[in-house]
Write a protein that holds these residues in place. Structure first.
Motif, PDB file in Angstrom:
ATOM      1  N   UNK A  60       0.864  -1.177   0.000  1.00 33.51           N
ATOM      2  CA  UNK A  60       0.000   0.000   0.000  1.00 33.51           C
ATOM      3  C   UNK A  60       0.901   1.227   0.000  1.00 33.51           C
ATOM      4  N   UNK A  61       0.692   2.097  -0.966  1.00 27.44           N
ATOM      5  CA  UNK A  61       1.496   3.311  -1.066  1.00 27.44           C
ATOM      6  C   UNK A  61       0.578   4.478  -1.344  1.00 27.44           C
ATOM      7  N   UNK A  62       0.857   5.589  -0.673  1.00 32.42           N
ATOM      8  CA  UNK A  62       0.074   6.809  -0.867  1.00 32.42           C
ATOM      9  C   UNK A  62       1.009   7.899  -1.358  1.00 32.42           C
ATOM     10  N   UNK A  74      -2.102   3.350  -4.073  1.00 31.90           N
ATOM     11  CA  UNK A  74      -2.071   2.067  -4.773  1.00 31.90           C
ATOM     12  C   UNK A  74      -2.132   0.977  -3.716  1.00 31.90           C
ATOM     13  N   UNK A  75      -3.069   0.053  -3.879  1.00 36.79           N
ATOM     14  CA  UNK A  75      -3.212  -1.083  -2.967  1.00 36.79           C
ATOM     15  C   UNK A  75      -3.044  -2.346  -3.790  1.00 36.79           C
ATOM     16  N   UNK A  76      -2.063  -3.183  -3.423  1.00 34.97           N
ATOM     17  CA  UNK A  76      -1.821  -4.438  -4.144  1.00 34.97           C
ATOM     18  C   UNK A  76      -2.348  -5.591  -3.312  1.00 34.97           C
ATOM     19  N   UNK A  77      -3.094  -6.490  -3.959  1.00 37.57           N
ATOM     20  CA  UNK A  77      -3.663  -7.661  -3.307  1.00 37.57           C
ATOM     21  C   UNK A  77      -2.850  -8.891  -3.670  1.00 37.57           C
ATOM     22  N   UNK A  78      -2.988  -9.940  -2.873  1.00 38.35           N
ATOM     23  CA  UNK A  78      -2.233 -11.169  -3.114  1.00 38.35           C
ATOM     24  C   UNK A  78      -2.835 -12.012  -4.234  1.00 38.35           C
ATOM     25  N   UNK A  79      -4.111 -11.802  -4.574  1.00 37.56           N
ATOM     26  CA  UNK A  79      -4.753 -12.601  -5.619  1.00 37.56           C
ATOM     27  C   UNK A  79      -5.678 -11.729  -6.470  1.00 37.56           C
ATOM     28  N   UNK A  80      -5.912 -12.177  -7.676  1.00 32.39           N
ATOM     29  CA  UNK A  80      -6.759 -11.447  -8.609  1.00 32.39           C
ATOM     30  C   UNK A  80      -8.194 -11.344  -8.103  1.00 32.39           C
ATOM     31  N   UNK A  81      -8.723 -12.433  -7.530  1.00 36.22           N
ATOM     32  CA  UNK A  81     -10.106 -12.442  -7.054  1.00 36.22           C
ATOM     33  C   UNK A  81     -10.325 -11.421  -5.945  1.00 36.22           C
TER      34      UNK A  81
END
Length: 148
Positions: A60-62, A74-81
């Protein structure tokens, strides 16, 4: 076909879902969200706590937008779903204001693996004491006052 990883700078790509699958054939992808019109006084922890409901957050970066009273995250998740569920759960109100969410992918970068490994292996920083600054060695006088 060989799957590649992207070099140097991270690129965020906003595409329709049908094109994301064809891009995934050639690159290992990170799935995330770009959040616009965010309150500039919010921190990464607040945004992570908000999106934790939909999955595991790996980054997570602001970034504050100069000459504006808004920020971009920007928030990155571990999976596409997980990223899809967070996107579809909108409209989102974060920190008291409605924000604009864009579903993005970015090619995985080699340094990301190093960052995640460093987070796992590093110990948390010790917290500074917010107490009175001394420790009672013998607290018997507290018991005497209560009993007598």
């Amino acid at each position: 076909m060989e799957v590649k990883t992207a070099p140097q700078r991270r690129v965020y790509i906003h595409l329709p879902m049908k094109y994301m699958t064809s891009l995934a054939k050639y690159y290992e992808l990170d799935h995330g969200l770009v959040i616009r019109d965010l309150n500039p006084y919010l921190n990464e922890g607040y945004v992570q706590a908000y999106f934790r409901e939909w999955g595991t957050i790996t980054a997570c970066k602001i970034k504050k937008i100069p000459n504006s009273n808004k920020a971009l995250a920007y928030v990155r998740f571990s999976a596409e779903e997980e990223a899809n569920r967070a996107d579809w759960a909108g409209p989102h109100n974060i920190g008291g204001s409605e924000v604009e969410i864009k579903r993005v992918v970015s090619p995985k970068m080699e340094e990301d693996a190093d960052e995640e490994a460093a987070k796992i292996t590093s110990l948390p920083r010790p917290r500074r004491s917010m107490g009175l600054g001394y420790i009672l060695e013998d607290a018997q006088w507290l018991d005497d006052d209560l009993n007598g």
